[in-house]
Design a protein around this motif. Structure first.
Motif, short mmCIF file in Angstrom:
data_model
loop_
_atom_site.label_atom_id
_atom_site.label_comp_id
_atom_site.label_asym_id
_atom_site.label_seq_id
_atom_site.Cartn_x
_atom_site.Cartn_y
_atom_site.Cartn_z
N ILE A 1 23.35 123.77 44.26
CA ILE A 1 24.45 123.49 43.34
C ILE A 1 24.06 124.12 42.01
O ILE A 1 23.08 123.73 41.38
N ILE A 2 24.81 125.13 41.60
CA ILE A 2 24.46 125.91 40.40
C ILE A 2 25.68 126.03 39.50
O ILE A 2 26.73 126.54 39.93
N GLY A 3 25.56 125.56 38.26
CA GLY A 3 26.64 125.74 37.30
C GLY A 3 26.95 124.48 36.52
O GLY A 3 26.30 123.44 36.67
N TYR A 4 27.95 124.58 35.66
CA TYR A 4 28.38 123.46 34.83
C TYR A 4 29.15 122.44 35.66
O TYR A 4 29.79 122.79 36.67
N HIS A 5 29.12 121.19 35.23
CA HIS A 5 29.98 120.16 35.82
C HIS A 5 31.25 120.08 34.98
O HIS A 5 31.19 120.10 33.75
N PRO A 6 32.41 119.99 35.61
CA PRO A 6 33.66 119.99 34.83
C PRO A 6 33.79 118.82 33.86
O PRO A 6 34.56 118.91 32.89
N ASP A 7 33.05 117.73 34.08
CA ASP A 7 33.15 116.58 33.19
C ASP A 7 32.15 116.63 32.03
O ASP A 7 32.23 115.82 31.11
N VAL A 8 31.18 117.54 32.11
CA VAL A 8 30.18 117.67 31.04
C VAL A 8 30.04 119.14 30.73
O VAL A 8 29.33 119.88 31.41
N GLU A 9 30.69 119.59 29.68
CA GLU A 9 30.87 121.03 29.47
C GLU A 9 29.60 121.78 29.09
O GLU A 9 29.56 123.01 29.19
N ASN A 10 28.55 121.07 28.68
CA ASN A 10 27.32 121.78 28.29
C ASN A 10 26.11 121.36 29.11
O ASN A 10 24.98 121.48 28.66
N CYS A 11 26.36 120.87 30.33
CA CYS A 11 25.27 120.50 31.23
C CYS A 11 25.32 121.39 32.47
O CYS A 11 26.31 121.38 33.21
N VAL A 12 24.25 122.16 32.68
CA VAL A 12 24.17 123.06 33.82
C VAL A 12 23.25 122.44 34.87
O VAL A 12 22.16 121.95 34.55
N PHE A 13 23.69 122.50 36.11
CA PHE A 13 22.86 122.01 37.22
C PHE A 13 22.33 123.20 38.02
O PHE A 13 23.01 124.19 38.22
N ALA A 14 21.08 123.06 38.46
CA ALA A 14 20.46 124.07 39.33
C ALA A 14 19.56 123.31 40.29
O ALA A 14 18.36 123.20 40.10
N ASN A 15 20.20 122.78 41.34
CA ASN A 15 19.53 121.81 42.21
C ASN A 15 19.95 121.96 43.66
O ASN A 15 20.90 122.66 43.99
N GLY A 16 19.24 121.23 44.53
CA GLY A 16 19.65 121.09 45.92
C GLY A 16 19.38 122.28 46.79
O GLY A 16 20.13 122.55 47.73
N PHE A 17 18.28 122.99 46.55
CA PHE A 17 18.00 124.22 47.28
C PHE A 17 17.55 123.97 48.72
O PHE A 17 17.53 124.89 49.54
N THR A 18 17.18 122.75 49.04
CA THR A 18 16.89 122.35 50.42
C THR A 18 15.86 123.27 51.09
O THR A 18 16.07 123.78 52.18
N GLY A 19 14.78 123.53 50.37
CA GLY A 19 13.70 124.34 50.93
C GLY A 19 13.77 125.81 50.59
O GLY A 19 12.89 126.57 50.99
N HIS A 20 14.80 126.25 49.85
CA HIS A 20 14.96 127.67 49.54
C HIS A 20 14.69 127.99 48.07
O HIS A 20 14.92 129.10 47.62
N GLY A 21 14.20 127.01 47.31
CA GLY A 21 14.10 127.17 45.87
C GLY A 21 13.16 128.26 45.42
O GLY A 21 13.47 129.01 44.49
N LEU A 22 11.99 128.37 46.04
CA LEU A 22 11.03 129.39 45.62
C LEU A 22 11.63 130.79 45.74
O LEU A 22 11.53 131.60 44.82
N GLN A 23 12.25 131.07 46.87
CA GLN A 23 12.76 132.42 47.09
C GLN A 23 14.06 132.68 46.34
O GLN A 23 14.37 133.82 46.00
N GLN A 24 14.82 131.63 46.04
CA GLN A 24 16.07 131.82 45.31
C GLN A 24 15.92 131.57 43.82
O GLN A 24 16.87 131.71 43.05
N GLY A 25 14.69 131.24 43.39
CA GLY A 25 14.44 130.98 41.99
C GLY A 25 14.77 132.15 41.07
O GLY A 25 15.44 131.96 40.03
N PRO A 26 14.32 133.37 41.37
CA PRO A 26 14.64 134.49 40.48
C PRO A 26 16.14 134.71 40.31
O PRO A 26 16.63 134.90 39.19
#
Length: 390
Positions: free
Chosen positions: A325-350
């Protein structure tokens, strides 16, 4: 103009975001709050640290294609003066195996991967037997093998390289734990720590990995990401497996060489998969009941195995569709999420770091459109399902 960015979580995702932000714009004030600067319990340090393009969604393939490009050039990208970090990248390839039941999905995924430029070879059973004679192929129909761009590396080294380079570029790392977040309407105003510090922010980035849900709750957001424990086993064996890639068995069991030994693990079978299990424990039951039988069947030379070491780490598991889950939440205009990679975070980090930095600085994704991974799909019930979760 964005002037103050506070990133919660200094693992590979948070440090990648800090690196790309400061690389693109040295005027942005970047603070990374990381409660454990030793990274002793960080997923980045406790994972099997590998990279592949063999996914079932186009974005995951594209993100990992950039990931391998980044890892190959890490010495130059993250150099500090004459000091060039090394992550011991070994492009040994992934080998996905399929029985008759999984052949159609294997072919479908292979067509997608190769259409996007991934160098993946489709191998019928005879070709598998010829290339990997130590493999029991009796119940297999085919496999797909990463000719290049897939393999494994030093995950802890990657995190340290990103952190040190980010600091060299001017990002500030603070060893602290977030206690609360002050929100006014649709904006986050401040982040407060248990150590008594207060940080004003124009943008808050939740990159807290398995603990991201706690930060989201402080903001007033329900994030469908949970800490799911996964155990990894380092085993010794007299087996001599020439040109051994990272092998994914149809049972979900995987193994790869690690020097003279092997790393192996497996996702739990369908059924209970509790949250927040203690990392100090190792699930030896899954090794006895699932991993060892699968290894002995697939590689007869693995009949004799001995556990040398074992540990557990957390997947930041997105229960909605197992994709980030990557991007802003529509209810909080200045909060970015970058979560839930489910084991793929290291390779998708860059790719995530680059994309989030673009989103913050330009208000949109520039190089690779990650909007399909936005929070809106969760709120609208439109899952982007990843089939190849290991």
């Amino acid at each position: 103009m964005t002037s103050k960015v506070v990133i919660v979580g200094g693992g590979v995702i948070g440090s990648s975001i800090a690196y790309f932000l400061r690389s693109a714009d040295a005027t942005v004030d970047v603070t990374v709050i990381e409660r454990d600067p030793t990274y002793a319990r960080a997923s980045s340090a406790l994972s099997a640290a590998s990279i592949r393009q063999q996914f079932s969604t186009a974005l995951s393939v594209q993100m990992s294609l950039f990931g391998i490009e980044f890892l190959r050039s890490i010495g130059e990208r993250l150099a500090i003066g004459e000091d060039k970090p090394s992550i011991e990248l070994h492009e040994g390839g992934y080998l996905f195996l399929a029985t008759a039941a999984g052949e159609s999905i294997l072919r479908e995924n292979h067509a997608l991967q190769t259409s996007l430029g991934a160098q993946i070879r489709y191998m019928p059973r005879d070709a598998l037997q010829a290339a990997f004679p130590w493999l029991n192929t009796d119940d297999l129909v085919a496999g797909t093998y990463g000719v290049s761009g897939e393999g494994w590396f030093d995950g802890y080294g990657l995190v340290q390289g990103l952190r040190k380079k980010s600091q060299a570029l001017g990002a500030r790392y603070v060893a602290a734990e977030v206690a609360s977040v002050r929100r006014d309407g649709q904006r986050v105003q401040q982040v407060l720590t248990k150590q008594g510090q207060t940080f004003d922010c124009d943008v808050l980035v939740d990159a807290a990995g398995p603990w991201a849900r706690r930060i989201a709750e402080m903001v007033g957001i329900d994030l469908p990401v949970y800490a799911r424990r996964r155990s990894i086993f380092n085993v010794s064996s007299p087996a001599k497996l020439d040109k051994c890639p990272l092998v994914i068995d149809p049972t979900g069991v995987y193994f790869r060489p690690e020097g003279k030994t092997f790393l192996c693990g497996a996702s739990p079978s369908s059924g209970p998969d509790p949250d927040d299990l203690p990392l100090d424990d190792v699930d030896y039951t899954i090794f006895d009941d699932k991993i060892w039988p699968a290894l002995a069947h697939r590689v007869p030379q693995f009949e004799a195995l001995r556990i040398q070491n074992a540990w557990s780490g957390y997947y930041e598991y997105n229960v909605f569709d197992q994709n980030a889950i990557i991007g802003y939440h529509p209810d909080v205009e200045n909060c970015v999420f970058a979560n839930g990679f489910t084991g793929h975070g290291l390779q998708q980090g860059p790719a995530t770091g680059r994309g989030v930095a673009e989103l913050i600085l330009h208000g949109r994704f520039v190089t690779l459109d990650l909007s399909a991974l936005g929070f809106e799909r969760v709120l609208q019930g439109r899952p982007l399902v990843e089939r190849n979760v290991i």
